[in-house]
Scaffold this motif. Structure first.
Motif, PDB file in Angstrom:
ATOM      1  N   GLU A   1      29.749   1.918  28.737  1.00  0.00           N
ATOM      2  CA  GLU A   1      28.902   0.922  29.408  1.00  0.00           C
ATOM      3  C   GLU A   1      27.614   0.683  28.623  1.00  0.00           C
ATOM      4  OE1 GLU A   1      26.310   0.933  33.429  1.00  0.00           O
ATOM      5  OE2 GLU A   1      28.440   1.385  33.721  1.00  0.00           O
ATOM      6  N   VAL A   2      26.996   1.757  28.165  1.00  0.00           N
ATOM      7  CA  VAL A   2      25.766   1.631  27.374  1.00  0.00           C
ATOM      8  C   VAL A   2      26.067   0.908  26.059  1.00  0.00           C
ATOM      9  CG1 VAL A   2      23.985   2.908  26.103  1.00  0.00           C
ATOM     10  CG2 VAL A   2      24.646   3.636  28.404  1.00  0.00           C
ATOM     11  N   ALA A   3      27.148   1.316  25.379  1.00  0.00           N
ATOM     12  CA  ALA A   3      27.515   0.676  24.104  1.00  0.00           C
ATOM     13  C   ALA A   3      27.780  -0.811  24.303  1.00  0.00           C
ATOM     14  CB  ALA A   3      28.739   1.370  23.512  1.00  0.00           C
ATOM     15  N   ASP A   4      28.504  -1.151  25.371  1.00  0.00           N
ATOM     16  CA  ASP A   4      28.798  -2.565  25.641  1.00  0.00           C
ATOM     17  C   ASP A   4      27.527  -3.355  25.918  1.00  0.00           C
ATOM     18  OD1 ASP A   4      31.457  -1.996  25.296  1.00  0.00           O
ATOM     19  OD2 ASP A   4      31.956  -2.038  27.434  1.00  0.00           O
ATOM     20  N   ARG A   5      26.638  -2.771  26.682  1.00  0.00           N
ATOM     21  CA  ARG A   5      25.389  -3.453  27.019  1.00  0.00           C
ATOM     22  C   ARG A   5      24.556  -3.708  25.763  1.00  0.00           C
ATOM     23  NH1 ARG A   5      23.703  -0.230  31.026  1.00  0.00           N
ATOM     24  NH2 ARG A   5      22.583   1.148  29.639  1.00  0.00           N
ATOM     25  N   GLU A   6      24.599  -2.780  24.804  1.00  0.00           N
ATOM     26  CA  GLU A   6      23.810  -2.892  23.585  1.00  0.00           C
ATOM     27  C   GLU A   6      24.574  -3.558  22.435  1.00  0.00           C
ATOM     28  OE1 GLU A   6      20.563  -2.115  23.388  1.00  0.00           O
ATOM     29  OE2 GLU A   6      20.651  -1.620  25.512  1.00  0.00           O
ATOM     30  N   GLY A   7      25.868  -3.851  22.643  1.00  0.00           N
ATOM     31  CA  GLY A   7      26.674  -4.470  21.596  1.00  0.00           C
ATOM     32  C   GLY A   7      26.985  -3.532  20.441  1.00  0.00           C
ATOM     33  N   LEU A   8      27.177  -2.235  20.750  1.00  0.00           N
ATOM     34  CA  LEU A   8      27.404  -1.223  19.729  1.00  0.00           C
ATOM     35  C   LEU A   8      28.854  -0.763  19.670  1.00  0.00           C
ATOM     36  CD1 LEU A   8      24.304   1.020  20.519  1.00  0.00           C
ATOM     37  CD2 LEU A   8      24.536  -0.624  18.652  1.00  0.00           C
TER      38      LEU A   8
ATOM     39  N   PRO B   1      44.215  11.689  20.948  1.00  0.00           N
ATOM     40  CA  PRO B   1      44.109  10.257  20.662  1.00  0.00           C
ATOM     41  C   PRO B   1      44.585   9.381  21.817  1.00  0.00           C
ATOM     42  CG  PRO B   1      44.928  11.396  18.733  1.00  0.00           C
ATOM     43  CD  PRO B   1      44.907  12.397  19.857  1.00  0.00           C
ATOM     44  N   LYS B   2      45.627   9.789  22.508  1.00  0.00           N
ATOM     45  CA  LYS B   2      46.133   8.999  23.645  1.00  0.00           C
ATOM     46  C   LYS B   2      45.115   8.941  24.778  1.00  0.00           C
ATOM     47  CE  LYS B   2      51.093   9.793  22.895  1.00  0.00           C
ATOM     48  NZ  LYS B   2      51.036   9.362  21.562  1.00  0.00           N
ATOM     49  N   ILE B   3      44.393  10.016  24.957  1.00  0.00           N
ATOM     50  CA  ILE B   3      43.353  10.043  25.997  1.00  0.00           C
ATOM     51  C   ILE B   3      42.272   9.020  25.677  1.00  0.00           C
ATOM     52  CG2 ILE B   3      41.486  11.427  27.000  1.00  0.00           C
ATOM     53  CD1 ILE B   3      43.389  13.882  26.621  1.00  0.00           C
ATOM     54  N   TYR B   4      41.789   9.013  24.431  1.00  0.00           N
ATOM     55  CA  TYR B   4      40.702   8.119  24.060  1.00  0.00           C
ATOM     56  C   TYR B   4      41.140   6.659  23.964  1.00  0.00           C
ATOM     57  CZ  TYR B   4      38.009  12.325  23.377  1.00  0.00           C
ATOM     58  OH  TYR B   4      37.364  13.498  23.589  1.00  0.00           O
ATOM     59  N   GLU B   5      42.416   6.420  23.722  1.00  0.00           N
ATOM     60  CA  GLU B   5      42.924   5.043  23.720  1.00  0.00           C
ATOM     61  C   GLU B   5      42.711   4.388  25.080  1.00  0.00           C
ATOM     62  OE1 GLU B   5      46.969   5.321  22.388  1.00  0.00           O
ATOM     63  OE2 GLU B   5      46.369   5.631  20.299  1.00  0.00           O
ATOM     64  N   LYS B   6      42.734   5.163  26.148  1.00  0.00           N
ATOM     65  CA  LYS B   6      42.502   4.634  27.502  1.00  0.00           C
ATOM     66  C   LYS B   6      41.097   4.049  27.650  1.00  0.00           C
ATOM     67  CE  LYS B   6      45.526   8.002  29.695  1.00  0.00           C
ATOM     68  NZ  LYS B   6      45.596   9.132  30.626  1.00  0.00           N
ATOM     69  N   TYR B   7      40.186   4.491  26.777  1.00  0.00           N
ATOM     70  CA  TYR B   7      38.804   4.023  26.843  1.00  0.00           C
ATOM     71  C   TYR B   7      38.499   2.997  25.753  1.00  0.00           C
ATOM     72  CZ  TYR B   7      38.490   7.907  30.014  1.00  0.00           C
ATOM     73  OH  TYR B   7      38.706   8.758  31.063  1.00  0.00           O
ATOM     74  N   GLY B   8      39.545   2.463  25.126  1.00  0.00           N
ATOM     75  CA  GLY B   8      39.364   1.388  24.158  1.00  0.00           C
ATOM     76  C   GLY B   8      39.261   1.821  22.703  1.00  0.00           C
ATOM     77  N   PHE B   9      39.452   3.106  22.420  1.00  0.00           N
ATOM     78  CA  PHE B   9      39.384   3.587  21.043  1.00  0.00           C
ATOM     79  C   PHE B   9      40.717   3.380  20.347  1.00  0.00           C
ATOM     80  CE2 PHE B   9      35.836   5.770  22.910  1.00  0.00           C
ATOM     81  CZ  PHE B   9      34.934   5.932  21.881  1.00  0.00           C
ATOM     82  N   ALA B  10      40.675   3.184  19.039  1.00  0.00           N
ATOM     83  CA  ALA B  10      41.877   3.054  18.214  1.00  0.00           C
ATOM     84  C   ALA B  10      41.725   3.968  17.001  1.00  0.00           C
ATOM     85  CB  ALA B  10      42.060   1.608  17.751  1.00  0.00           C
TER      86      ALA B  10
ATOM     87  N   PRO C   1      35.566  -0.822  19.024  1.00  0.00           N
ATOM     88  CA  PRO C   1      34.761  -1.935  18.485  1.00  0.00           C
ATOM     89  C   PRO C   1      33.631  -2.348  19.435  1.00  0.00           C
ATOM     90  CG  PRO C   1      37.116  -2.460  18.486  1.00  0.00           C
ATOM     91  CD  PRO C   1      36.937  -1.186  19.250  1.00  0.00           C
ATOM     92  N   ALA C   2      32.599  -2.898  18.845  1.00  0.00           N
ATOM     93  CA  ALA C   2      31.491  -3.433  19.637  1.00  0.00           C
ATOM     94  C   ALA C   2      31.982  -4.635  20.422  1.00  0.00           C
ATOM     95  CB  ALA C   2      30.337  -3.836  18.726  1.00  0.00           C
ATOM     96  N   LYS C   3      31.508  -4.763  21.625  1.00  0.00           N
ATOM     97  CA  LYS C   3      31.810  -5.947  22.441  1.00  0.00           C
ATOM     98  C   LYS C   3      30.598  -6.859  22.378  1.00  0.00           C
ATOM     99  CE  LYS C   3      35.246  -3.782  24.986  1.00  0.00           C
ATOM    100  NZ  LYS C   3      35.968  -3.570  26.151  1.00  0.00           N
ATOM    101  N   PRO C   4      30.831  -8.152  22.283  1.00  0.00           N
ATOM    102  CA  PRO C   4      29.688  -9.083  22.219  1.00  0.00           C
ATOM    103  C   PRO C   4      28.812  -8.944  23.471  1.00  0.00           C
ATOM    104  CG  PRO C   4      31.784 -10.250  21.905  1.00  0.00           C
ATOM    105  CD  PRO C   4      32.106  -8.834  22.279  1.00  0.00           C
ATOM    106  N   LYS C   5      27.509  -9.009  23.262  1.00  0.00           N
ATOM    107  CA  LYS C   5      26.588  -8.961  24.402  1.00  0.00           C
ATOM    108  C   LYS C   5      26.825 -10.157  25.296  1.00  0.00           C
ATOM    109  CE  LYS C   5      22.771  -6.444  22.321  1.00  0.00           C
ATOM    110  NZ  LYS C   5      21.330  -6.459  22.109  1.00  0.00           N
ATOM    111  N   ALA C   6      26.797  -9.895  26.590  1.00  0.00           N
ATOM    112  CA  ALA C   6      27.027 -10.988  27.560  1.00  0.00           C
ATOM    113  C   ALA C   6      25.813 -11.861  27.697  1.00  0.00           C
ATOM    114  CB  ALA C   6      27.394 -10.402  28.909  1.00  0.00           C
TER     115      ALA C   6
END
Length: 69
Positions: free
Chosen positions: A11-18, A30-39, A64-69
């Motif tokens: 949530e913090v990373a998404d808010r900051e675009g990181l 790795p399968k655990i972290y894939e659930k949270y968007g990691f590759a 990956p960084a998500k674009p700031k809303a």
């Protein structure tokens, strides 16, 4: 508790675009972290100075960084 922490960090990373980066080892991680968007970004098999391999390969993962809303 781990899931709560991962969601809060995401949530913090998404808010900051990181982007996020982590390293893990073991077959299930790795399968655990894939659930949270990691590759998976890469793997490395580490050895001791005497050339003995560790039991697990280490996996680098990125979210990956998500674009700031």
């Amino acid at each position: 508790l781990g899931g709560k922490l991962m969601r809060a960090a995401a949530e913090v990373a998404d808010r900051e675009g990181l982007a996020c980066y982590l390293e893990c080892c073991g077959e299930r991680c790795p399968k655990i972290y894939e659930k949270y968007g990691f590759a998976e970004a890469g793997q490395e098999e580490l050895t001791t100075k005497s050339g003995e391999a560790f039991e697990h390969k280490y996996v680098a993962m990125v979210r990956p960084a998500k674009p700031k809303a």
